[in-house]
Write a protein that holds these residues in place. Structure first.
Motif, PDB file in Angstrom:
ATOM      1  N   THR A  96      15.736 -28.611  18.389  1.00  0.00           N
ATOM      2  CA  THR A  96      15.878 -28.377  19.822  1.00  0.00           C
ATOM      3  C   THR A  96      14.879 -27.349  20.344  1.00  0.00           C
ATOM      4  O   THR A  96      14.808 -27.129  21.552  1.00  0.00           O
ATOM      5  N   LYS A 138      20.165 -18.281  21.227  1.00  0.00           N
ATOM      6  CA  LYS A 138      19.749 -19.455  20.442  1.00  0.00           C
ATOM      7  C   LYS A 138      20.236 -19.315  19.002  1.00  0.00           C
ATOM      8  O   LYS A 138      20.543 -18.225  18.532  1.00  0.00           O
ATOM      9  N   ASP A 154      22.355 -25.911  22.663  1.00  0.00           N
ATOM     10  CA  ASP A 154      21.391 -26.653  21.852  1.00  0.00           C
ATOM     11  C   ASP A 154      22.132 -27.092  20.599  1.00  0.00           C
ATOM     12  O   ASP A 154      22.322 -26.306  19.654  1.00  0.00           O
ATOM     13  N   VAL A 186      20.056 -30.650  24.280  1.00  0.00           N
ATOM     14  CA  VAL A 186      19.244 -29.474  24.606  1.00  0.00           C
ATOM     15  C   VAL A 186      19.699 -28.931  25.954  1.00  0.00           C
ATOM     16  O   VAL A 186      19.664 -29.648  26.960  1.00  0.00           O
TER      17      VAL A 186
END
Length: 452
Positions: free
Chosen positions: A98, A387, A397, A437
């Protein structure tokens, strides 16, 4: 939820139900709710009273954070005929990635100043279907540009300690390395290095060619592990002297990772990356497949493959990337001289497949560690807030994986611009079914939905 007009309102944009949720610490069955591109809830129990615009039944699937591929060469602008941001990012999505970090050297012009970075970033915004980040280059000509590149968002800097193979991206001599690292340390960034000894490789190559020894084994022997060790010893000493954070890319042997881990114990701020091809391919594959399996550092023998898995099992490797470095087929054709032809593996679509097949299924390598080395560690090392994990408040993601689905990779399955890879013909166990995503499903059941 009911709005003022009495109309039913959905609490979330997406709910993924009944999946086996994989974090770096645990695996549990649960639901994940997404709103405005972020993970709103991660629950070990079902969310029966909650509603969403879209729901995915993930029963029988494992839900994991998307792969962050820290090392790709997408070559745009300037060499888009090799690979581009559109085709490259789609191949990543199909493989469960991603986010990517694009290397600075294969673009023309390379990313060694702000203007070139801006041009590449703009193209990625237009063409990429996954999150894009960029390395800046360190070359002898651009030390004065490093701070501006950092201020404009590069993830870090990349230097070659041996010739890069690209005419407009010079390798960094010792003075450039030291001065560049001293500068990079002042703004707390990081230097990634391709660590091979120019002297050792050049002399061995010359000796091989002059005596007519040009086989696959001769090519490998011209770039021996000791070449990596010599370069890594040198760059570690510069890291210790300057205080610069260090990232050693595509390490091909446990002998190299041992050296870096010893430096870590002394307090050197260093991280280690290896690649999927060093965890499954060997010199035998280079001999059988030819140029499509040529890379630098080269593939090693099975004992080195096993050594890297041992290092992974001992938490001695920080992350795994693809080093996707494609080229047109005519640049990969090798007949009897393995010193000719472009050296680079096309592998961005297969990193997770390799780890699931060779690691999880073959060696009982834990899924939690696969998440750690492909998502959690890259996000932490390079400061990607939100993330690399399935946690509330993090970016949505997310990938859905069928661990038990086996398939043979075929050329027509590849999303690359050039549909060749040393993995074609391999049977993998573990297949990416869906890639999400920022809360948007971009890949599902073999198709890129962004192209509809």
């Amino acid at each position: 939820m009911i709005n003022e007009g009495g109309k039913q309102m959905n609490a979330y944009d997406l709910i993924i139900r009944n999946g086996q949720v994989v974090t770096k610490d645990s695996i549990f069955q649960g639901d994940i709710a997404v709103k405005d591109g972020k993970i709103s809830k991660v629950s070990a129990t079902s969310l029966p009273g909650d509603t969403a615009e879209e729901e995915i039944d993930a029963a029988g699937l494992h839900v994991m954070p998307g792969v962050i591929d820290t090392h790709v060469h997408f070559n745009e602008p300037g060499r888009t005929e090799w690979e581009g941001l559109a085709t490259g990012s789609r191949s990543l999505a199909a493989g469960g990635a991603t986010s990517f970090f694009d290397m600075p050297l294969n673009s023309t012009p390379p990313v060694i100043n702000k203007v070139n970075l801006d041009n590449k970033s703009k193209l990625a915004d237009e063409k990429s279907v996954v999150n894009s980040y960029f390395w800046g280059g360190l070359v002898p000509q651009n030390i004065d540009d490093l701070k501006e590149l950092h201020d404009n968002g590069v993830i870090g800097f990349k230097a070659f300690m041996s010739p890069s193979g690209i005419d407009d991206f010079d390798n960094a001599d010792d003075e450039t390395l030291y001065k560049g690292m001293s500068e990079i340390a002042t703004f707390d960034s990081i230097l990634a290095v391709h660590a091979e000894s120019t002297v050792i490789c050049a002399q061995l190559q010359e000796d091989k060619i002059n005596t007519g020894k040009t086989s696959a084994r001769d090519f490998v022997e011209s770039r021996p592990i000791i070449s990596e060790i010599e370069a890594v010893r040198r760059i570690i000493s510069y890291a210790e002297a300057t205080g610069c954070k260090l990232h050693v890319v595509h390490t091909s042997s446990k002998k190299v990772t041992d050296l870096i881990n010893d430096a870590k114990k002394r307090g050197v701020d260093a991280s280690i990356e290896t690649c999927a091809h060093y965890l499954t391919l060997t010199v035998k594959d280079l001999e059988e497949k030819g140029g499509v399996a040529k890379c630098a550092p080269p593939l090693r023998d099975q004992i080195e493959v096993d050594g890297l898995w041992e290092a992974l099992a001992n938490n001695e490797i920080d992350m795994i990337a693809s080093d996707h470095s494609p080229a047109p087929a005519d640049m990969k054709n090798i007949t009897d001289n393995f010193f000719e032809g472009w050296g680079g593996i096309s592998g961005a679509q297969s990193t997770l497949n390799v780890l699931l097949t060779e690691g999880y299924h073959k060696r009982d390598f834990p899924l939690e560690r696969i998440v750690e080395v492909t998502a959690t560690n890259p996000a932490k090392r390079f400061g990607l807030e939100g993330k690399g994990a399935l946690e509330e408040g993090y970016d949505a993601d997310i990938i859905l994986v069928d661990l038990n689905e086996s398939f043979e990779l075929k050329a027509e399955d590849l999303f690359y611009r050039h549909k060749h890879s040393p993995y074609v013909g391999k049977t993998f166990k573990g297949n990416v079914k869906t890639t999400i995503v920022g809360g948007n499903t971009i890949f599902k059941d073999g198709k890129i939905l962004a192209d509809k």
